[in-house]
Design a protein around this motif. Structure first.
Motif, short mmCIF file in Angstrom:
data_model
loop_
_atom_site.label_atom_id
_atom_site.label_comp_id
_atom_site.label_asym_id
_atom_site.label_seq_id
_atom_site.Cartn_x
_atom_site.Cartn_y
_atom_site.Cartn_z
N PHE A 17 0.74 -1.27 0.06
CA PHE A 17 -0.10 0.03 0.13
C PHE A 17 0.74 1.37 -0.02
O PHE A 17 2.12 1.13 -0.15
N PHE A 18 0.34 2.25 0.22
CA PHE A 18 1.06 3.57 0.16
C PHE A 18 2.13 3.50 1.24
O PHE A 18 1.91 3.20 2.25
N ASP A 19 3.27 4.16 0.98
CA ASP A 19 4.40 4.39 1.73
C ASP A 19 4.38 5.13 2.97
O ASP A 19 3.96 6.43 2.81
N GLU A 20 3.91 4.58 4.14
CA GLU A 20 3.59 5.60 5.27
C GLU A 20 4.75 6.38 5.75
O GLU A 20 4.47 7.43 6.42
N ARG A 21 5.89 6.26 4.93
CA ARG A 21 7.02 7.20 5.46
C ARG A 21 7.02 8.43 4.91
O ARG A 21 7.63 9.63 5.37
N LYS A 52 15.48 9.65 -1.50
CA LYS A 52 16.40 8.31 -1.18
C LYS A 52 15.80 7.17 -1.50
O LYS A 52 16.71 6.26 -1.83
N LYS A 53 14.56 7.07 -1.84
CA LYS A 53 13.89 5.81 -2.25
C LYS A 53 14.28 5.68 -3.74
O LYS A 53 14.38 4.45 -4.24
N ALA A 55 14.12 -0.46 -0.22
CA ALA A 55 12.82 -1.25 -0.13
C ALA A 55 11.45 -0.70 0.46
O ALA A 55 11.71 0.26 1.14
N GLU A 56 10.58 -1.28 0.10
CA GLU A 56 9.27 -0.97 0.71
C GLU A 56 9.22 -1.52 2.33
O GLU A 56 9.99 -2.57 2.64
N GLU A 57 8.64 -0.86 2.90
CA GLU A 57 8.14 -1.13 4.26
C GLU A 57 7.34 -2.40 4.34
O GLU A 57 6.58 -2.54 3.54
#
Length: 167
Positions: A56-60, A111-112, A125-127
């Protein structure tokens, strides 16, 4: 994300969809589209299998901003189609999100993802969020080259995706 249903539609408070718009999203998802946004990410739908496949959406991305850019790159990376338009009515008012945005979200995005010319390289990477939405059921998505994108996003079709991640 907790829902008994396999198709999810998300609508923000500024979008003004009609029943026909909802039906269009449902039909396109049934036809294999990965994500269907009839007002970008203000009114969009997807199957849970999309989330099972790419997360899902990256909560970061705290405070808003860049999460949609990140998600579209992940669609491209996974070769899953995205239908993006602005075909429903939408109320253009100031949003509290624009005041919450900081350089934090922009910095996290870069950064990603590293973007050089036509090449986008994943660097982070994804969380792994502990969503319990069940097992992958059907990953027959239309491919990203079939995507319909707004002009500001159109270059995504030609983007080459790479990764610097080591397994």
């Amino acid at each position: 994300m907790s829902s008994w249903y396999e198709k999810i539609i998300i609508c923000n408070d500024k979008a003004r969809p009609t029943p026909a718009a909802v039906q269009k999203i449902l039909t396109m998802l049934q036809d294999g589209w990965g994500l269907v946004g009839l007002y970008r990410f203000g009114f969009f739908g997807f199957k849970k299998d999309l989330i099972r496949k790419i997360g899902f959406f990256d909560e970061r991305f705290i405070g808003g901003g860049y999460e949609d850019n990140d998600f579209t790159r992940r669609l491209k990376e996974a070769n899953i189609s995205y239908y993006e338009s602005e075909e429903i009515d939408y109320i253009y008012l100031p949003t509290s999100w624009q005041y919450a945005k900081t350089n934090f979200t922009k910095n996290h995005f870069f950064k990603k993802w590293r973007e050089e010319g036509n090449v986008t390289t994943r660097q982070m990477a994804e969380e792994d969020y502990p969503y319990d939405i069940g097992p992958l059921q059907n990953i027959n998505f239309t491919t990203f080259d079939k995507s319909v994108l707004l002009p500001y996003n159109f270059r995504l079709k030609d983007m080459i995706m790479k990764t610097d991640l080591v397994d």
